[in-house]
Design a protein around this motif. Structure first.
Motif, PDB file in Angstrom:
ATOM      1  N   GLY A 161       0.677   2.119  -8.865  1.00 13.93           N
ATOM      2  CA  GLY A 161       0.555   3.427  -8.346  1.00 13.93           C
ATOM      3  C   GLY A 161       0.428   3.935  -9.882  1.00 13.93           C
ATOM      4  N   SER A 184      -1.409   3.919 -12.245  1.00 15.35           N
ATOM      5  CA  SER A 184      -2.637   4.512 -12.686  1.00 15.35           C
ATOM      6  C   SER A 184      -2.886   6.616 -12.189  1.00 15.35           C
ATOM      7  N   ARG A 222       1.815   6.620  -7.303  1.00 15.05           N
ATOM      8  CA  ARG A 222       0.796   7.838  -7.996  1.00 15.05           C
ATOM      9  C   ARG A 222       1.838   9.291  -7.080  1.00 15.05           C
ATOM     10  N   LYS A 268       0.722  -1.396  -0.307  1.00 12.11           N
ATOM     11  CA  LYS A 268      -0.151   0.133  -0.070  1.00 12.11           C
ATOM     12  C   LYS A 268       0.591   1.808   0.020  1.00 12.11           C
ATOM     13  N   GLU A 312       3.203   1.510  -2.700  1.00 12.95           N
ATOM     14  CA  GLU A 312       1.148   2.244  -4.121  1.00 12.95           C
ATOM     15  C   GLU A 312       1.255   3.719  -4.545  1.00 12.95           C
ATOM     16  N   GLU A 313       1.149   3.964  -3.187  1.00 11.99           N
ATOM     17  CA  GLU A 313       1.200   5.080  -2.842  1.00 11.99           C
ATOM     18  C   GLU A 313       2.001   6.158  -3.818  1.00 11.99           C
TER      19      GLU A 313
END
Lengths: 162, 162, 162, 162
Positions: A54, A57, A30, A23, A26-27
């Protein structure tokens, strides 16, 4: 080369990782993409895949520098697979291709990447990762971050473009 | 291959080092040679040269795995210079060519060698070198030694010849 | 370094080879050993194994620079196995570690080693191996030899020790 | 990975080249970009720079896999510089990262790339470059092209996406 090249950030960490670490990665991916930075990684699973996911996206560019002989080993979010055929010696290319490195968790492979980065004078930001001491004295070269936002901000601010 | 191959020990450490560290490395080299072990190192100065000097003085075999393009960069005590042309990626070959590693002092290059060894399951003995913690927990993979004799004895005893 | 280092000769060729080629390689190995030269090769089978076998039979020193991660892949006549972990990039180390190269037969891997040697200014002697032309003009950089004796004599005479 | 990854074409050739060769390389770069292929090269001057210049002029993506330690060695038309730090061992990564290779002129470094590609089963198209024979028999593995259009068409048609 364009300005863009000067904002390549490596995200390093285990090929297997906990859900919590994924997590975080992924952050980080991003936020790097939102800042227009290009993501460099080792191209495989775990932290690498989560960071690429991330970044993708948010429309970011993702580079995966692979250890083996086939681009099909890359995770599905790698847009630019580099196939080196040199095994773990590709760890060096991962960090040298970046202007700053964000380490998330990780085992000895990640520690080798941290070492190669520090040896090359490339700043390393750490999220829940290794800490070092040398001959009994703390070595504070790994710059700690508390969360993905801080990691990305510190990484981008430390790019020197020398 | 002969039994001899199963007793290759890498000595790693800085290309520059203190007089005290050089003395430790030279003693490690001497003791390895007396035990009939072959010394592997990165072939350059500092710890590498001191260890090769010690091993040579006792008739031991010394291998130097060099980063550059010319064997003449090897220190004068290297008998078998390997010229890789791959820069610091040769650090991986230094540790993988050994069945155990003795780290003396050292900076980030040494830390990268420690990392690559641990990643490959090769035991690492430390003399006044790095210590590690991961995510706040000590990682005791580097086996401490108090002096050259203890370092050499531990290294030789940990060879598994798998 | 000692004079000995200046007489490292690489023998390159296929990991699989004909009985006739193996015989040539074994004879090259024997003659190198009789001249006191150290044999460098890629450490595996075929030409490499035959050359190491010949050299060993005459008491010569044999170095095998391996592509993989384990010394146990070396042929039984390799005395000094170097474990690189970098795959075919080790081809470069094979030729750079030598002062002259003898190519026997071989396929594209051997051709890559010939190329890297010529690029580095290391003389290449050929026995039943590749020949080259560039843009329609013959390139005579590979020095032909008719038999093992001629190959070894030419290789040793071309060492420049620059 | 996306379809796009399956159309990575390496353009290889000398770091220095004639004006005529540069013109060929630039035209190859332009045509690759018009076909939506991604250009991979060694990132430096000569053929590499000319091909990147051509590709950039048509909005194509250019990857330069560099031998040294600094992205600033890349030619000005490289958009994605990969910094390997492994010297000529990066030649292997250049060809392995592509699904087909176009060789234009070139010296021994180019020949090493041709060899590594053929060893890996990656098709090689040649424009005014090396030709090979093995043990006196022509080896026709390098597929000849008469001009840039033919080279690009052959390269794209030979991608197998295995």
């Amino acid at each position: 080369m364009s300005e863009k090249k000067k904002r390549f950030i490596a995200v390093i960490g285990g090929g297997q990782c906990s859900a919590k670490e994924a997590k975080l990665a992924e952050e980080v991916g991003r936020k790097l993409a939102r800042q227009g930075a290009t993501l460099v990684c080792g191209g495989l699973g775990g932290i690498m895949e989560a960071a690429c996911k991330g970044a993708s996206s948010e429309g970011g560019v993702t580079i995966g520098i692979l250890p083996g002989d086939n681009y099909q080993a890359a995770n599905p979010y790698v847009q630019i697979p580099i196939v080196t055929g040199i095994g773990y010696a590709r760890n060096i290319a991962v960090v040298k291709s970046a202007q700053a490195v964000i380490a998330i968790g990780g085992s000895y492979g990640t520690l080798s990447e941290i070492s190669h980065a520090l040896q090359s004078g490339i700043p390393v930001i750490g999220l829940n990762t290794w800490s070092l001491s040398r001959n009994g004295q703390p070595d504070n070269s790994i710059i700690p971050a508390q969360n993905p936002t801080e990691a990305v901000n510190k990484a981008l601010s430390l790019i020197t473009n020398q």
